[in-house]
Scaffold this active site. Sequence first.
Site, PDB file in Angstrom:
ATOM      1  CG  ASP A 151       8.540  -5.394   7.152  1.00  0.00           C
ATOM      2  OD1 ASP A 151       7.952  -6.206   6.401  1.00  0.00           O
ATOM      3  OD2 ASP A 151       8.126  -5.097   8.290  1.00  0.00           O
ATOM      4  CB  CYS A 206       5.170  -4.309   6.689  1.00  0.00           C
ATOM      5  SG  CYS A 206       3.697  -3.523   7.361  1.00  0.00           S
ATOM      6  CB  THR A 209      -0.178  -5.630   9.843  1.00  0.00           C
ATOM      7  OG1 THR A 209       0.706  -4.511  10.079  1.00  0.00           O
ATOM      8  CG2 THR A 209       0.058  -6.686  10.918  1.00  0.00           C
ATOM      9  CG  HIS A 237     -14.268   7.820  -3.953  1.00  0.00           C
ATOM     10  ND1 HIS A 237     -15.345   7.466  -3.172  1.00  0.00           N
ATOM     11  CD2 HIS A 237     -14.676   7.638  -5.238  1.00  0.00           C
ATOM     12  CE1 HIS A 237     -16.357   7.075  -3.943  1.00  0.00           C
ATOM     13  NE2 HIS A 237     -15.970   7.161  -5.206  1.00  0.00           N
ATOM     14  CG  HIS A 253     -14.342  11.940  -5.197  1.00  0.00           C
ATOM     15  ND1 HIS A 253     -14.937  11.484  -4.040  1.00  0.00           N
ATOM     16  CD2 HIS A 253     -15.080  11.448  -6.216  1.00  0.00           C
ATOM     17  CE1 HIS A 253     -15.986  10.741  -4.344  1.00  0.00           C
ATOM     18  NE2 HIS A 253     -16.092  10.711  -5.674  1.00  0.00           N
TER      19      HIS A 253
HETATM   20  C1  RB5 Z   1       7.399  -7.150  11.582  1.00  0.00           C
HETATM   21  O1  RB5 Z   1       7.454  -8.238  12.451  1.00  0.00           O
HETATM   22  C2  RB5 Z   1       6.033  -6.515  11.601  1.00  0.00           C
HETATM   23  O2  RB5 Z   1       5.826  -5.827  12.782  1.00  0.00           O
HETATM   24  C3  RB5 Z   1       5.861  -5.587  10.425  1.00  0.00           C
HETATM   25  O3  RB5 Z   1       6.045  -6.313   9.246  1.00  0.00           O
HETATM   26  C4  RB5 Z   1       4.523  -4.900  10.297  1.00  0.00           C
HETATM   27  O4  RB5 Z   1       3.481  -5.806  10.402  1.00  0.00           O
HETATM   28  C5  RB5 Z   1       4.332  -3.715  11.124  1.00  0.00           C
HETATM   29  O5  RB5 Z   1       3.294  -3.035  11.081  1.00  0.00           O
END
Ligand code: RB5
Length: 146
Positions: free
Chosen positions: A8, A65, A67, A98, A133
């Site tokens: 994203d 993304c 996080t 694993h 595994h």
């Molecule tokens: C986008 O702002 C953010 O929410 C997305 O990149 C991600 O971190 C979602 O889990």
Amino acid sequence: MKVAIASDHGGMNIRKEIMALMDELNIEYIDFGCEAGCSVDYPDYAIPVAEKVARGDFDRGILVCGTGIGMSIAANKVEGVRCALVHDCFSAQATRSHNDSNVLAIGERVIGPGLAREIARIWLTTPFDGGRHETRVSKIKAYEAK
Ligand code: RB5
């Protein structure tokens, strides 16, 4: 190996870093976006990539993304996908050997490009150990098939 990669708007820089790495490693990949300047919803990128891996169109998927959490949650809803959210080199190696993870998720707001690149390199080049595994991964597959 053929890799499907997407991010994203929160993961575009690390996505580009990993594509450059795959160019260097001569790993075939297709970039499924997103485009520069976009603000998008991560499930719209995670689920199509996960489905392509689950169908066997691609051997592996890489999702970035902010996080990595949203991408990993969404990808793991697709049957046959074992998406690992990884922010350290030990886990990159362990989740391949694993868990036979077939999708990698990384958060660009969590780690820098150098570490992300090293994680991707390890994850792309580490084989599955099989053996005990395989027994464990088979139990996940059996649950999915219920
Ligand atoms: C986008 O702002 C953010 O929410 C997305 O990149 C991600 O971190 C979602 O889990």
